[in-house]
Design a protein around this motif. Sequence first.
Motif, mmCIF file in Angstrom:
data_model
loop_
_atom_site.group_PDB
_atom_site.id
_atom_site.type_symbol
_atom_site.label_atom_id
_atom_site.label_comp_id
_atom_site.label_asym_id
_atom_site.label_seq_id
_atom_site.Cartn_x
_atom_site.Cartn_y
_atom_site.Cartn_z
ATOM 1 N N THR A 205 0.823 -1.210 0.000
ATOM 2 C CA THR A 205 0.000 0.000 0.000
ATOM 3 C C THR A 205 0.858 1.261 0.000
ATOM 4 O O THR A 205 0.333 2.368 0.096
ATOM 5 N N THR A 206 2.174 1.109 -0.088
ATOM 6 C CA THR A 206 3.164 2.199 -0.081
ATOM 7 C C THR A 206 3.113 3.026 1.206
ATOM 8 O O THR A 206 3.558 4.174 1.214
ATOM 9 N N VAL A 207 2.587 2.450 2.307
ATOM 10 C CA VAL A 207 2.643 3.156 3.584
ATOM 11 C C VAL A 207 4.085 3.194 4.083
ATOM 12 O O VAL A 207 4.637 4.256 4.333
ATOM 13 N N GLY A 208 4.698 2.006 4.216
ATOM 14 C CA GLY A 208 6.131 1.933 4.549
ATOM 15 C C GLY A 208 6.513 2.507 5.886
ATOM 16 O O GLY A 208 7.305 3.446 5.948
ATOM 17 N N TYR A 209 5.996 1.927 6.989
ATOM 18 C CA TYR A 209 6.392 2.405 8.310
ATOM 19 C C TYR A 209 7.907 2.297 8.517
ATOM 20 O O TYR A 209 8.535 3.179 9.065
ATOM 21 N N GLY A 210 8.460 1.143 8.122
ATOM 22 C CA GLY A 210 9.868 0.904 8.414
ATOM 23 C C GLY A 210 10.083 0.228 9.751
ATOM 24 O O GLY A 210 11.214 0.149 10.212
ATOM 25 N N ASP A 211 8.989 -0.244 10.403
ATOM 26 C CA ASP A 211 9.178 -0.973 11.665
ATOM 27 C C ASP A 211 9.759 -2.360 11.407
ATOM 28 O O ASP A 211 10.463 -2.897 12.243
ATOM 29 N N ILE A 212 9.430 -2.941 10.249
ATOM 30 C CA ILE A 212 10.041 -4.198 9.806
ATOM 31 C C ILE A 212 10.586 -3.925 8.413
ATOM 32 O O ILE A 212 9.847 -3.444 7.555
ATOM 33 N N THR A 213 11.868 -4.193 8.186
ATOM 34 C CA THR A 213 12.439 -3.969 6.850
ATOM 35 C C THR A 213 13.381 -5.114 6.510
ATOM 36 O O THR A 213 14.033 -5.673 7.387
#
Lengths: 270, 270, 270, 270
Positions: free
Chosen positions: D194-202
Amino acid sequence: MTTRNTIQKKLYQIIFEHDTWEGRAFDVLLIVLILASVAAVMADSMVDISLRYGRYLFVLEWMFTILFTIEYLLRLYSSPNPAYYARSFYGLIDLMAILPTYASLMFPESRFLIVIRILRVIRIFRILKLMEYVEELEVLRNAFQSSWRRILVFLTTVLTIVLIVGSLMYLIEGPEAGYTSIPRSVYWAIVTVTTVGYGDITPLTPPGQTLAAFLMILGYGLIAVPSGIVTIELGKEKSRRLRLNRVCPNCDHYGHDRDARFCKYCGAEL
Amino acid sequence: MTTRNTIQKKLYQIIFEHDTWEGRAFDVLLIVLILASVAAVMADSMVDISLRYGRYLFVLEWMFTILFTIEYLLRLYSSPNPAYYARSFYGLIDLMAILPTYASLMFPESRFLIVIRILRVIRIFRILKLMEYVEELEVLRNAFQSSWRRILVFLTTVLTIVLIVGSLMYLIEGPEAGYTSIPRSVYWAIVTVTTVGYGDITPLTPPGQTLAAFLMILGYGLIAVPSGIVTIELGKEKSRRLRLNRVCPNCDHYGHDRDARFCKYCGAEL
Amino acid sequence: MTTRNTIQKKLYQIIFEHDTWEGRAFDVLLIVLILASVAAVMADSMVDISLRYGRYLFVLEWMFTILFTIEYLLRLYSSPNPAYYARSFYGLIDLMAILPTYASLMFPESRFLIVIRILRVIRIFRILKLMEYVEELEVLRNAFQSSWRRILVFLTTVLTIVLIVGSLMYLIEGPEAGYTSIPRSVYWAIVTVTTVGYGDITPLTPPGQTLAAFLMILGYGLIAVPSGIVTIELGKEKSRRLRLNRVCPNCDHYGHDRDARFCKYCGAEL
Amino acid sequence: MTTRNTIQKKLYQIIFEHDTWEGRAFDVLLIVLILASVAAVMADSMVDISLRYGRYLFVLEWMFTILFTIEYLLRLYSSPNPAYYARSFYGLIDLMAILPTYASLMFPESRFLIVIRILRVIRIFRILKLMEYVEELEVLRNAFQSSWRRILVFLTTVLTIVLIVGSLMYLIEGPEAGYTSIPRSVYWAIVTVTTVGYGDITPLTPPGQTLAAFLMILGYGLIAVPSGIVTIELGKEKSRRLRLNRVCPNCDHYGHDRDARFCKYCGAEL
């Protein structure tokens, strides 16, 4: 307008109009000064530069502001209708562009607000005779204008969803995960539904992650709505412009479809 | 062209043309070498691989560069108009594709710039006779071309918003939250309005989060504008291509499909 | 088909067809078993559940797999053309859905791959007589199919940009900011241009942030291109369907525009 | 309805109708109370405010709830068909808007759920005679309604992709990178597609980053599908509304603009 003296008329020509070479030269100079003053303030906000050149930038800023103040006063003086100019869109921007520096005598930080001077550069469109650009801007504005009701309904829906989901997350995740209050949870929900996704607050528990996933998919899908609205409006705007060219020889009404053979207002043959 | 000897003509046929089997073989070989050289440089940038195979990759890189240099010189030699070739789009790319390795004698890091060799692969479209692809690329380019004014107006608007919101955030949040200067705050505003949202700088105070939320919703809604513009232009481009070419000789109606053999309005043969 | 015995025919009716009540009951049972087995594997991947119920889940998984293996063998047995079934789309998925469990005897981790069983649920569309859904899927697929060349050109352009910007960032930012190699920098560029923005790698220097800002705005604007392409294709697909209804009484060709009065293939009046 | 006494009739007029000044005054008062009660709960969720003013907010909340309870009872009492009202959309929302406070006697946290009171504000559209807004909402709803099958097919496809890619990432990256279970990996896949991309898991390994890059590009491209669907539906909805109503009595052509007084095809008066 008849009582205005020659100086006023000459000044008006230079400052407000763009036909003479003095008028154009003045406008170009103005743009250069505006961009330079914005660049100076931006540079001043950087610690390295501020420490080394802060003194010069301070002097520069006041020079720019005094110049723009003089310009503003000349505009008031030369305008055929000063009160009208002062209350117009450009007049207000011209005023707001000089106030922050004076305000900084009391609130030093406020001087950074002079970046709103950049709004004066909208004039660049007029100066460079970029009328096509102004026309394009008008197309975009019209498209927005005729669809703002629909966009407002869309925004109300999104904000309602965001308020409810934010509150639910406050209950599900709680302060440990960063959802310390409902307003902050609503902030998180906006970050998520718009697909920005900073990641400063993220759900940690499976139920919270499930609800977040729903919100993401919703935001991913809902983005289609403004796209659809604007596309349709731009399309209509386009065809409206095409229709403008057909004029009825009988009643002078314009706006006929391309396949129209009779005027829809008076019934005369086109 | 008359003064060119047989070798030049033969070379031109092989290097520039794609009709003979030698021409096609040369092109395929070139593509393979380009992709291999880009892969080699990418591999060389990885520490593990560089430590172990760096020596071989170094040799390989120079081999590729010398081969491409010879090819460039042969192109100049065999071209009927070397000066024209050297200044053409492909000629400049061909030159830029060999310079970084030579520059690396002085600036070692610059050799990584040879990835721009990848631009030479645009030729792949021509080689594989993928003319439909080139046509599609042209459709996209035309759509952009006829809407670039509108897109520029849109970008100017977005950049103005970003500059003003960035400056406001610098005042509201300040250095503690990472907004250490106006340029950095503007960087944050771009990260936010485009919905990228790294999260390296995020607002910490309620007023800052409120302003950020506005910017997010704005960015979320504004994305509709380029979508609308491009959709309209692609639609026009499409129908323009399909329609304009065919006119009925009997009734002068245009707009016939490509597979139409009779006019759909009067039944006359096209 | 004449040599098939009664059991084969009966089995075919139950397993492959959906008209009888046995056929429908079998299909519903199959869907339930597939969803249950996927849920079991997902649960098994969670440490808490795996520690407590791992033994039961292990047994369950083998039970499911043995059932699906028997089903696969029965399909081969009852199919009028087993070789054709085995090579068909559904046949391959049916096979791939049982292999991971057997492979897990050698590579324990591979058993998690059985989630691809979910692909078997595509059958749900057929079972529930949801033909409209299949039709909609076809509309979407057609729209993609007729625009895949354009999408490929778009993707090639994006990947070229990403490769070049990624390499530049590797030179500008270097390993300190996380750009440890060109492939990793290209990964960052993809994260940025698609507006995902994890924030695991972010530019730290002003030049890097400037280049990143350009890439973001590019990605924000470029998203309009696939939107435009798909919208146009869906619109065409739609009108193509509408046109299917008009058939020429003379030559039986369909696909006439709504305003057509004569057949475009034979010139007969419609 | 004949057996209702005068008080019931009067109450009905005030509470349910919007024509009299009492009816409008009641509605405006209601909106103000709803917004105030939602604001109070949001404020109460903030620790600072809760510690200082918690007592007053507690009293306020009960006052609001008792008022809304009385209002709900009066609605039941005055409605000509109480059972119908109680089961209607607005009736259920009115009930759900008071329950959380009573539930908070047993589950204190549940009182934050009263933000769903905000749904009652939908009435604002009716009160302010903003019928155009309701109409716009209907356009959007119709567009969604006639395309929900297509959107469901799209969502099913996305969820299938997300499930498979999530499982693959669980195998490739494993718990060290945060992919501790398949459900959590699927959550990551939704965050990415969804292109949100929190970056909490990468992803940390090159294969994982490659797969992630594919998923990002997919999500970036797939967003075009809902955009296309909604745009097409909105366009159809629009033209359907504008066109269908007006038919020429002379030539039976439909498709006349709302302001047309004569048929554009034959010139007859409409």
